[in-house]
Design an enzyme around this catalytic site. Structure first.
Site, PDB file in Angstrom:
ATOM      1  N   ASP A  21       0.814  -1.208   0.000  1.00  0.00           N
ATOM      2  CA  ASP A  21       0.000   0.000   0.000  1.00  0.00           C
ATOM      3  C   ASP A  21       0.850   1.261   0.000  1.00  0.00           C
ATOM      4  O   ASP A  21       1.388   1.662   1.033  1.00  0.00           O
ATOM      5  CB  ASP A  21      -0.908  -0.037   1.244  1.00  0.00           C
ATOM      6  CG  ASP A  21      -1.758   1.203   1.342  1.00  0.00           C
ATOM      7  OD1 ASP A  21      -2.111   1.599   2.468  1.00  0.00           O
ATOM      8  OD2 ASP A  21      -2.040   1.792   0.283  1.00  0.00           O
TER       9      ASP A  21
ATOM     10  N   SER B 144      -1.394  16.579 -11.532  1.00  0.00           N
ATOM     11  CA  SER B 144      -1.635  16.370 -12.960  1.00  0.00           C
ATOM     12  C   SER B 144      -2.122  17.680 -13.566  1.00  0.00           C
ATOM     13  O   SER B 144      -2.926  18.383 -12.957  1.00  0.00           O
ATOM     14  CB  SER B 144      -2.723  15.292 -13.156  1.00  0.00           C
ATOM     15  OG  SER B 144      -3.194  15.293 -14.500  1.00  0.00           O
TER      16      SER B 144
END
Ligand SMILES: CC[C@H](C)[C@H](NC(=O)[C@H](C)NC(=O)[C@@H](CCSC)NC[C@@H](N)Cc1ccccc1)C(=O)O
Length: 329
Positions: free
Chosen positions: A35, A199
């Site tokens: 994770d 992004s």
């Protein structure tokens, strides 16, 4: 200097990816969820109440000649989905593939929430986030990656998660055969302990990229792609019959025709989530309607590029350069 690789297997609907590790002497084999969105290595253990164990393998520190209790240390972790676990801490030998860390902090669970008890195949989590958010008190402990990286050819690991097929985690090297084209690199903000990045924009289907800054984390431990509500609405406005279904807790839509691709930018490159990956899973036995793999990140404070995004790509988690690399495959 070393490198390592280990195979990871997709659970049904790619809900999580499970990877074998060994702990202790003689080695005790467990299968855990790697994770990148957390930084504790915790496992089901013999210290738990029997009623909380339903099929999982457990770590027994008393059955390991190399285990050493970290006196006075405890841990307690809560996850974004409301699940949680807690317990105490041992130092023991942990092996992943051909890589071994002799004195890894292994967090033995005494309590786990129902989400973990009811997931029989998952024996724990191995955090690959930054050690700054490790929950051990009074002294936070290092992740496996932080402990092993000094022995690696280069301090990075890569993920190659796949849709319904075995993938791999590699440590210390970039496998040129694992991707095609160029790797798009983007700086990592690890101030929250995550692999954070921004992004520059997104596109639905074949349209040109819209400028829209999206700050989020690359999280192998989250199943879906969780994005700002406005982007999710824009995407599903182009999916016939899509609607928000509060009983399902997200957008659902007819399983056919295949919905449009979702594209997001990474620096001056792009990552394409194919429409058939947005078809996350049917919600009815007749497979008429599907739950979307793209849902809203409302309330979290940042977006989560979970497995729906990661499994489209070969991703480099570079702790040396503090950057993420995304490539097609
Ligand atoms: C609500 C708790 C918030 C999210 C915060 N916790 C976190 O950020 C933890 C470390 N990370 C997580 O909860 C998330 C990343 C941030 S979400 C806000 N990823 C790890 C999670 N998917 C692991 C998991 C895997 C399988 C089953 C369940 C959970 C905290 O402790 O403050």
């Amino acid at each position: 200097r070393q490198t390592g690789t280990v195979e990871t297997d997709a659970e049904k609907h790619d809900v999580e990816y499970l990877t074998p590790i060994s702990i202790g002497t003689p080695p005790q084999d467990l299968i855990v969820d790697f994770d990148t969105g957390s930084s504790d290595l915790w496992v089901f253990s013999t210290e738990m109440a029997a009623k909380d164990i339903k099929g999982q393998a457990v770590y027994d520190p008393n059955n390991s000649s190399t285990s050493e209790k970290l006196q006075g240390s405890t841990w307690q972790i809560t996850y974004g989905d409301g699940s949680s676990s807690s317990g105490d801490v041992y130092l023991d030998t942990v092996t992943i593939g051909n890589l071994t860390v002799p004195n890894q902090a292994v967090e033995a669970a005494k309590k786990v929430s129902d989400e973990f008890t009811d997931d029989p195949n998952n024996d724990g989590l191995l955090g690959l986030g930054f050690s700054s958010i490790n929950t051990v008190q009074p002294t936070p402990q290092n992740t496996f990656f932080d402990n092993v990286k000094k022995n690696l050819d280069t301090p990075l690991f890569t993920t190659d998660l796949k849709h319904g097929a075995p993938g791999s985690y590699n440590f210390g090297y970039i496998d040129p055969a694992a991707y095609i084209g160029n790797i798009s690199w983007t700086p990592v903000d690890n101030s929250q302990g995550f692999w954070g990045f921004t992004s520059p924009g997104y596109a639905v289907g074949t349209e040109t990229l819209r400028n829209h800054s999206i700050s989020g984390i690359a999280d192998t431990g989250t199943t879906l792609l969780l994005l700002p509500k406005s982007i999710v609405k824009a995407y599903y406005s182009e999916v016939q019959g899509a609607q928000y279904d509060s009983s399902q807790g997200g957008y659902v839509f007819p399983c056919s025709p295949t919905p449009p691709d979702f594209v997001f930018g990474v620096n001056n490159g792009i990552v394409t989530v194919p429409g058939d990956m947005v078809l996350y899973a049917p919600i009815d036995s007749a497979n008429q309607n599907c739950f979307g793999g793209i849902q809203s990140d409302t309330g979290i404070g940042f977006s989560i590029f979970g497995d729906v995004a990661l499994k489209t790509s070969f991703v480099v988690f570079d702790a040396g350069g503090l950057q993420l690399g995304w490539a097609a495959k």
